[in-house]
Scaffold this motif. Sequence first.
Motif, mmCIF file in Angstrom:
data_model
loop_
_atom_site.group_PDB
_atom_site.id
_atom_site.type_symbol
_atom_site.label_atom_id
_atom_site.label_comp_id
_atom_site.label_asym_id
_atom_site.label_seq_id
_atom_site.Cartn_x
_atom_site.Cartn_y
_atom_site.Cartn_z
ATOM 1 N N PRO A 337 29.514 27.594 55.130
ATOM 2 C CA PRO A 337 29.758 27.625 56.579
ATOM 3 C C PRO A 337 28.583 28.140 57.411
ATOM 4 O O PRO A 337 28.404 27.714 58.542
ATOM 5 C CB PRO A 337 30.979 28.535 56.720
ATOM 6 C CG PRO A 337 30.992 29.364 55.477
ATOM 7 C CD PRO A 337 30.411 28.512 54.405
ATOM 8 N N THR A 338 27.789 29.065 56.854
ATOM 9 C CA THR A 338 26.682 29.649 57.621
ATOM 10 C C THR A 338 25.360 29.350 56.939
ATOM 11 O O THR A 338 25.085 29.864 55.847
ATOM 12 C CB THR A 338 26.858 31.175 57.765
ATOM 13 O OG1 THR A 338 28.073 31.462 58.458
ATOM 14 C CG2 THR A 338 25.685 31.778 58.536
ATOM 15 N N VAL A 339 24.563 28.498 57.569
ATOM 16 C CA VAL A 339 23.210 28.181 57.097
ATOM 17 C C VAL A 339 22.271 28.436 58.269
ATOM 18 O O VAL A 339 22.397 27.809 59.329
ATOM 19 C CB VAL A 339 23.087 26.725 56.619
ATOM 20 C CG1 VAL A 339 21.669 26.448 56.132
ATOM 21 C CG2 VAL A 339 24.092 26.434 55.511
ATOM 22 N N LEU A 340 21.349 29.371 58.098
ATOM 23 C CA LEU A 340 20.473 29.795 59.184
ATOM 24 C C LEU A 340 19.014 29.729 58.765
ATOM 25 O O LEU A 340 18.688 29.854 57.586
ATOM 26 C CB LEU A 340 20.796 31.233 59.610
ATOM 27 C CG LEU A 340 22.238 31.550 60.006
ATOM 28 C CD1 LEU A 340 22.390 33.038 60.258
ATOM 29 C CD2 LEU A 340 22.638 30.757 61.235
ATOM 30 N N MET A 354 15.605 34.059 64.977
ATOM 31 C CA MET A 354 16.653 33.733 64.020
ATOM 32 C C MET A 354 17.655 32.804 64.684
ATOM 33 O O MET A 354 17.955 32.948 65.878
ATOM 34 C CB MET A 354 17.349 35.016 63.561
ATOM 35 C CG MET A 354 18.148 34.898 62.293
ATOM 36 S SD MET A 354 18.567 36.560 61.680
ATOM 37 C CE MET A 354 19.622 36.143 60.283
ATOM 38 N N CYS A 355 18.135 31.821 63.939
ATOM 39 C CA CYS A 355 19.221 30.996 64.441
ATOM 40 C C CYS A 355 20.493 31.830 64.506
ATOM 41 O O CYS A 355 20.586 32.909 63.924
ATOM 42 C CB CYS A 355 19.426 29.785 63.536
ATOM 43 S SG CYS A 355 18.105 28.551 63.687
ATOM 44 N N ARG A 356 21.464 31.299 65.209
ATOM 45 C CA ARG A 356 22.756 31.977 65.339
ATOM 46 C C ARG A 356 23.828 31.150 64.649
ATOM 47 O O ARG A 356 23.745 29.913 64.584
ATOM 48 C CB ARG A 356 23.135 32.173 66.806
ATOM 49 C CG ARG A 356 22.077 32.869 67.681
ATOM 50 C CD ARG A 356 21.624 34.219 67.160
ATOM 51 N NE ARG A 356 20.966 35.010 68.188
ATOM 52 C CZ ARG A 356 19.651 35.162 68.323
ATOM 53 N NH1 ARG A 356 18.817 34.577 67.467
ATOM 54 N NH2 ARG A 356 19.150 35.918 69.289
ATOM 55 N N ARG A 357 24.840 31.841 64.140
ATOM 56 C CA ARG A 357 25.970 31.136 63.554
ATOM 57 C C ARG A 357 26.578 30.195 64.596
ATOM 58 O O ARG A 357 26.776 30.572 65.740
ATOM 59 C CB ARG A 357 27.010 32.128 63.060
ATOM 60 C CG ARG A 357 26.623 32.820 61.759
ATOM 61 C CD ARG A 357 27.553 33.978 61.450
ATOM 62 N NE ARG A 357 27.229 35.146 62.273
ATOM 63 C CZ ARG A 357 28.007 36.204 62.434
ATOM 64 N NH1 ARG A 357 29.190 36.229 61.852
ATOM 65 N NH2 ARG A 357 27.634 37.212 63.178
#
Length: 562
Positions: A337-340, A354-357
Amino acid sequence: MRGDLEFGSIPGLVRTAAERYAEREAVVDGRVRITYRQLGEKIERAAAACLAAGVEAGDRVAVWAPNTPDWIVSALGAVTAGAVLVPVNTRFKGAEAAQVLARTRARLLFVTGTFLGTSYVAALRSAAGRAVPGVGRPGGVPGAGPLPGLPHLRDVVVLADAAPADFRTWKEFLAAGDAVSGTAVRARAGAVVPGSASDILFTSGTTGEPKGAVITHAQTLRAFGVWGELAGLQEGDRYLIVNPFFHTFGYKAGVIASVMRGATMVPQPVFTPESVPARIAAERISVLPGPPTLLQALLDHPARATYDLSSLRVVVTGAAVVPRLLIDRLRGELAIPTVLTAYGMSEATGVVTMCRRGDPAEVVAGTSGRAVPDTEVRVAGPGGAAAAPGEAGEILVRGYQVMSGYFEDPEATAQVLGPDGWLRTGDVGVLDADGNLRVTDRVKDMFIVGGFNAYPAEIEQVLARHPGIAEVAVVGVPDARLGEVGKAFAVRRTGGGGGAGADVTPDELIAWARREMANYKVPREVEFVAELPRNASGKVRKGQLRERAARSGRCGDGTGSS
């Protein structure tokens, strides 16, 4: 969470975690199962041993070892004793490690025994028997240590059951600290303030000489409190730490972030495509940060379907170009579910953007996300003015996480850190209208080999020592497995100077380089040329060499296996 305010220092973090997460598993390594309460006790015992060994507040203590529970205990024990941690790259040869120890005047070294078939003790002995660059630097009083070439190094502890007569085993070292009271240890730990230096992380620059970024306790705790929040790291997560502990990503995004959140650390000394899926399945790993090459290998594992990887829920990557297809496969085939993705550097405590969820796949794959809270990122165009969205320029960073400077190197510090607090990263990037950063090139010509930064100037200095080489320039070229690898353009030495350059072959130069530097730095290709292209000021035109490499493809004048 403002970790610098809650814990004050890394010793404060360790003490709080031991109480807060007492019976939760902290470290798992095969049959070794250590709770947070036990980890706190082990770290306090290691700190007592550091005090017994004469380590004073501010002394540098180095660790040259792979990802193991002993690394965690020895490193955090040293920091609890008020020392400044100096992690040493396990890919380094003896001379490279000795240079870092010399430059920092390390007082104590924890070193692994044999790792990947190499005796680190023997390598260090051999290197320290010669003159080591930086030994003569001022500061500190050399003692009668076990290695003549490193006079400031008073104690070497081998993280094994056996050690040479003038070194100590890990067990002997710990036993010597049993006479130190817990009161003395806690007093030393309590004297560590948020602004104290916590570690010196070395990175090479365009001069080829390693530079150590000095980072404080407050910077580390605050940055990785933010990192853990953005990544969604939770109490009870099981975190496979594949990134090496000598790197910010392994030590701080791994160990420090896990201790802050009460996650279980599962250290992985060596990444192999065969071992990681089995470890994920056996330990029900939920968090797996790592470079794209690791994730690609996991997806392409021929027996992947035989492993239960359903526990994975968080993946954080970066350090190289991230293909959109990789993000889609992680989300689709593995249902993570979370790939950053993220961007950072040692000089900025490892965290910048950083990317965000919840970010769409095109943002995660195409950018490194937005500036983390309380951080400014801008792109400087020609003349230093801010570039418009979509225009390329040098990436500048300003915020609480920017280093105070390079260790005892004010000249190098002044080149990258201005009086206004802006850090020049040396990377070229583009900001979009939403503030997402896309890193497009590297001002410093650095390239990334399987997640490890490789610096051409440093590699060139080593290659130029070969008696058959007159000049050499190194550039990064694409590689299907590692992302990028080095290609060397070399000019053979002719005539005087003891040269036997006419006889040296690409394979011989590559084999020689493997004996002199860490494997990821070794060029995979060598092409001999009559002369290097230069501009009017005499500087090598690296752009022309990259174009030449692109035209010729792999296997030009000669190649060597990786």
